[in-house]
Design a protein around this motif. Structure first.
Motif, PDB file in Angstrom:
ATOM      1  N   THR B  18       0.433  -1.486   0.275  1.00  0.00           N
ATOM      2  CA  THR B  18      -0.015  -0.003  -0.264  1.00  0.00           C
ATOM      3  C   THR B  18       0.842   1.312  -0.258  1.00  0.00           C
ATOM      4  O   THR B  18       1.441   1.603   0.982  1.00  0.00           O
ATOM      5  N   ALA B  19       1.230   1.727  -1.043  1.00  0.00           N
ATOM      6  CA  ALA B  19       1.930   3.003  -1.041  1.00  0.00           C
ATOM      7  C   ALA B  19       1.477   3.936  -0.227  1.00  0.00           C
ATOM      8  O   ALA B  19       2.214   5.036  -0.154  1.00  0.00           O
ATOM      9  N   VAL B  20      -0.393   4.480  -1.086  1.00  0.00           N
ATOM     10  CA  VAL B  20      -0.775   5.260  -0.255  1.00  0.00           C
ATOM     11  C   VAL B  20      -1.617   5.539   0.744  1.00  0.00           C
ATOM     12  O   VAL B  20      -2.909   4.222  -0.300  1.00  0.00           O
ATOM     13  N   ASN B  21      -2.136   5.566   1.578  1.00  0.00           N
ATOM     14  CA  ASN B  21      -2.913   5.135   1.963  1.00  0.00           C
ATOM     15  C   ASN B  21      -3.157   5.776   3.401  1.00  0.00           C
ATOM     16  O   ASN B  21      -3.637   6.809   3.833  1.00  0.00           O
ATOM     17  N   ASN B  22      -5.492   5.804   2.203  1.00  0.00           N
ATOM     18  CA  ASN B  22      -6.029   6.848   2.933  1.00  0.00           C
ATOM     19  C   ASN B  22      -6.071   8.147   3.504  1.00  0.00           C
ATOM     20  O   ASN B  22      -5.775   8.506   4.077  1.00  0.00           O
ATOM     21  N   VAL B  23      -5.629   9.107   1.888  1.00  0.00           N
ATOM     22  CA  VAL B  23      -4.926  10.584   2.409  1.00  0.00           C
ATOM     23  C   VAL B  23      -5.267  11.343   1.928  1.00  0.00           C
ATOM     24  O   VAL B  23      -6.682  11.342   1.350  1.00  0.00           O
ATOM     25  N   SER B  24      -5.912  12.493   2.774  1.00  0.00           N
ATOM     26  CA  SER B  24      -6.904  13.543   3.074  1.00  0.00           C
ATOM     27  C   SER B  24      -6.564  15.015   2.667  1.00  0.00           C
ATOM     28  O   SER B  24      -6.059  15.267   3.881  1.00  0.00           O
ATOM     29  N   PHE B  25      -6.140  15.973   2.109  1.00  0.00           N
ATOM     30  CA  PHE B  25      -5.932  16.720   1.942  1.00  0.00           C
ATOM     31  C   PHE B  25      -6.276  17.872   1.504  1.00  0.00           C
ATOM     32  O   PHE B  25      -6.750  17.521   0.649  1.00  0.00           O
ATOM     33  N   THR B  26      -6.520  19.252   1.062  1.00  0.00           N
ATOM     34  CA  THR B  26      -6.437  20.353   0.749  1.00  0.00           C
ATOM     35  C   THR B  26      -6.095  21.021   0.486  1.00  0.00           C
ATOM     36  O   THR B  26      -4.500  20.931   0.829  1.00  0.00           O
ATOM     37  N   LEU B  27      -5.558  21.795  -0.799  1.00  0.00           N
ATOM     38  CA  LEU B  27      -4.039  22.794  -0.601  1.00  0.00           C
ATOM     39  C   LEU B  27      -5.554  23.524  -1.782  1.00  0.00           C
ATOM     40  O   LEU B  27      -6.217  23.894  -2.266  1.00  0.00           O
ATOM     41  N   GLU B  28      -4.932  25.150  -0.852  1.00  0.00           N
ATOM     42  CA  GLU B  28      -5.551  26.562  -1.222  1.00  0.00           C
ATOM     43  C   GLU B  28      -4.799  26.841  -2.186  1.00  0.00           C
ATOM     44  O   GLU B  28      -3.322  27.116  -3.118  1.00  0.00           O
ATOM     45  N   GLU B  29      -5.094  28.390  -2.745  1.00  0.00           N
ATOM     46  CA  GLU B  29      -4.711  28.933  -3.899  1.00  0.00           C
ATOM     47  C   GLU B  29      -3.101  29.681  -3.749  1.00  0.00           C
ATOM     48  O   GLU B  29      -3.955  30.454  -1.929  1.00  0.00           O
ATOM     49  N   HIS B  30      -2.209  30.257  -3.773  1.00  0.00           N
ATOM     50  CA  HIS B  30      -1.361  30.786  -3.458  1.00  0.00           C
ATOM     51  C   HIS B  30      -1.060  31.184  -2.338  1.00  0.00           C
ATOM     52  O   HIS B  30      -0.304  31.693  -1.832  1.00  0.00           O
ATOM     53  N   LYS B  31      -0.194  29.140  -1.845  1.00  0.00           N
ATOM     54  CA  LYS B  31       0.407  28.712  -0.935  1.00  0.00           C
ATOM     55  C   LYS B  31       1.516  28.095  -1.733  1.00  0.00           C
ATOM     56  O   LYS B  31       1.276  27.487  -2.475  1.00  0.00           O
ATOM     57  N   ILE B  32       2.627  28.491  -0.561  1.00  0.00           N
ATOM     58  CA  ILE B  32       3.426  27.461  -0.867  1.00  0.00           C
ATOM     59  C   ILE B  32       3.416  25.966   0.447  1.00  0.00           C
ATOM     60  O   ILE B  32       3.670  26.212   1.222  1.00  0.00           O
ATOM     61  N   TYR B  33       3.367  24.731  -0.266  1.00  0.00           N
ATOM     62  CA  TYR B  33       3.362  23.868  -0.087  1.00  0.00           C
ATOM     63  C   TYR B  33       4.595  22.744   0.037  1.00  0.00           C
ATOM     64  O   TYR B  33       5.600  23.315  -0.744  1.00  0.00           O
ATOM     65  N   GLY B  34       4.561  22.234   1.373  1.00  0.00           N
ATOM     66  CA  GLY B  34       6.349  21.585   1.397  1.00  0.00           C
ATOM     67  C   GLY B  34       5.547  20.061   1.618  1.00  0.00           C
ATOM     68  O   GLY B  34       4.414  19.478   2.853  1.00  0.00           O
ATOM     69  N   LEU B  35       5.732  19.201   0.806  1.00  0.00           N
ATOM     70  CA  LEU B  35       5.499  17.768   0.288  1.00  0.00           C
ATOM     71  C   LEU B  35       6.675  17.084   1.094  1.00  0.00           C
ATOM     72  O   LEU B  35       7.700  16.689   0.749  1.00  0.00           O
ATOM     73  N   LEU B  36       7.103  16.362   2.310  1.00  0.00           N
ATOM     74  CA  LEU B  36       8.282  16.159   2.734  1.00  0.00           C
ATOM     75  C   LEU B  36       7.759  14.493   3.365  1.00  0.00           C
ATOM     76  O   LEU B  36       6.364  14.356   3.990  1.00  0.00           O
ATOM     77  N   GLY B  37       8.447  13.889   3.168  1.00  0.00           N
ATOM     78  CA  GLY B  37       9.073  12.690   3.777  1.00  0.00           C
ATOM     79  C   GLY B  37      10.032  12.232   2.932  1.00  0.00           C
ATOM     80  O   GLY B  37      10.911  12.040   2.795  1.00  0.00           O
ATOM     81  N   ARG B  38      10.237  10.111   3.986  1.00  0.00           N
ATOM     82  CA  ARG B  38      11.409   9.938   3.419  1.00  0.00           C
ATOM     83  C   ARG B  38      11.538   9.184   2.266  1.00  0.00           C
ATOM     84  O   ARG B  38       9.927   9.495   1.892  1.00  0.00           O
ATOM     85  N   ASN B  39      12.236   8.905   1.696  1.00  0.00           N
ATOM     86  CA  ASN B  39      12.534   7.447   0.517  1.00  0.00           C
ATOM     87  C   ASN B  39      11.431   6.383   0.549  1.00  0.00           C
ATOM     88  O   ASN B  39      10.978   5.697   1.927  1.00  0.00           O
ATOM     89  N   GLY B  40      10.331   6.567  -0.547  1.00  0.00           N
ATOM     90  CA  GLY B  40       9.385   5.620  -0.539  1.00  0.00           C
ATOM     91  C   GLY B  40       8.389   5.716   0.762  1.00  0.00           C
ATOM     92  O   GLY B  40       7.710   5.267   0.594  1.00  0.00           O
ATOM     93  N   ALA B  41       8.173   6.891   0.981  1.00  0.00           N
ATOM     94  CA  ALA B  41       6.904   7.460   2.211  1.00  0.00           C
ATOM     95  C   ALA B  41       5.838   7.168   0.773  1.00  0.00           C
ATOM     96  O   ALA B  41       4.821   6.916   2.085  1.00  0.00           O
TER      97      ALA B  41
END
Lengths: 123, 298
Positions: B18-41
């Motif tokens: 299961t590479a991705v497990n039940n992930v929920s989120f929203t991204l808003e307009e005009h923001k800078i996001y960091g998507l972080l995590g280890r290799n293979g996360a």
């Protein structure tokens, strides 16, 4: 990266503090214009939204005010109000911790007073 | 704030992984996001699904209110700069830029040319002949000049030296200020980018373990140091991610905000309180099994 900002504390708080320092040091006199959030962002290499948050903190406190379409300015009386607040902080940050360290070392109040006088002479 | 990406219960299953497990989120307009995590996360898998390059096993994705799949209206608004972007063998740098120019309605050709100069890229050079760092620069130029309302950089700087990376950060902030858009930066170099991020998403073992404003995270954890006999009672009832004893001395990392009373108590006890940087925090949270449970290291 600019070492003026460190990563230990919320950056917006550090931006607000830097502006406060500039007002206290009269680098930013009352009624003078404060750099824009984009200028802060570029200078400190931070997110503009973070810079805006720092500036808005001071707007909420009435230290800065907004002139529509022009920018942010230092409010009248900002310096004296900041000085008041900083004196209170000084007590908490320095005096309290000095007293607890003094207690640890067994320094009496009289000795402490003596030390302050000695320090003051160097000034 | 306008939401431009909405992800609900996203899961990606590969046979028994299961590479991705039940992930929920929203991204808003005009923001800078960091998507972080280890290799293979699972970061790249999430980005692939967002950009319609992989199917979700289950869950729902909306980008600009629509499904991204084979939806040119949505896809022309997304620029995804991949770590290992491949180009056709015959392509020169200028060909890659010409294709990008035709794909993105907001493409700024003058800006792209300016970036070519800044990164010292020869436009007529065959892409196959570029060094690793130069190849990364091509991706960065496309990502910046596309001015796409959703721009995603997935480890965009393989082979780029510190000077070029610094230049990338400066250009990104400068152009973002002039042309606000939503930017997602996925990277291991957390310390380098943390100041630019407004919001951080951390994925660990396929799950979203942090979804928080960066400034909140900065006061999210602290390190406590002092005599073990005094540190231990303080830790009671708190979420401890790391304990490091040294003789009768102990250092412990704790999650959770410190109240003023806590701070005064620690000070009165002669305990040392140290802040935890974003990078340290994420290392601690993703270091071992239980993402947020007490970590029994050593």
């Amino acid at each position: 990266m600019s070492s003026l900002i460190n990563d230990d504390r919320p950056i917006f708080a550090q931006i607000a503090e830097r502006i406060e320092n500039d007002i206290i040091d009269d680098v930013l006199p009352e009624e003078s214009q404060v750099p824009s959030t984009n200028q802060f962002a570029a200078y400190y290499k931070i997110n503009p939204a973070t810079a805006a948050k720092g500036v808005n903190l001071l707007v909420d406190q009435g230290i800065l005010y907004k002139k529509r379409g022009i920018g942010m300015f230092v409010a009248e009386g900002a310096r004296s109000r900041l000085l008041e607040a900083r004196k209170e902080q000084f007590y908490e940050q320095y005096i309290i911790s000095m007293l607890s360290e003094a207690q640890k070392l067994g320094i009496t109040e009289a000795q402490l007073t003596q030390m302050i006088k000695r320090g003051a002479m160097l000034k | 704030m306008t939401t431009i990406v909405e992800v609900k219960g996203l899961t990606k299953q590969y046979k028994d992984v299961t590479a991705v497990n039940n992930v929920s989120f929203t991204l808003e307009e005009h923001k800078i996001y960091g998507l972080l995590g280890r290799n293979g996360a699972g970061k790249t898998t999430v980005m692939h699904m967002l950009t319609a390059q992989a199917f979700a096993t289950s869950g729902d994705i909306r980008v600009f209110g629509e499904h991204p799949f084979e939806n040119s209206r949505v896809l022309s608004q997304i620029c995804f700069v991949k770590e290992s972007q491949r180009y056709p063998d015959v392509f020169r740098v200028c060909d890659a830029l010409a294709v990008a120019a035709s794909m993105y309605p907001q493409w700024d050709a003058a800006f792209a040319n300016d970036l070519l100069d800044r990164f010292a890229l020869p436009p007529k050079r065959n892409i196959k002949k570029l060094s690793r760092g130069m190849l990364s620069a091509v991706g960065i130029i496309i990502g910046l000049a596309s001015r796409a309302p959703l721009t995603i950089f997935d480890e965009p700087y393989l082979g780029l030296d510190a000077v070029a990376r610094e230049m990338f950060y400066e250009l990104l902030l400068e152009d973002y200020a002039a042309h606000p858009r939503t930017i997602v930066l996925s990277t291991h170099l957390i310390d380098e980018v943390s100041r630019m991020l407004e919001h951080v998403l951390v994925i660990d073992k396929g799950q979203l373990i942090i979804n928080e404003d960066t400034d909140t995270l900065r006061s999210y954890a602290y390190t406590l140091a002092g005599p073990a006999a005094k540190v231990e009672p303080f830790l009671e009832g708190r979420q401890v991610t790391r304990r490091e004893p040294l003789g009768s001395f102990m250092t412990a990392s704790v999650i959770g905000e410190l109240s003023r009373a806590d701070r005064e108590k620690a000070q009165a006890e002669g305990l040392e309180l140290l802040p935890v940087s974003l990078q340290q925090l994420i290392v601690q949270l993703t270091h071992n099994q239980g993402s947020s449970k007490e970590a029994g290291i050593r």
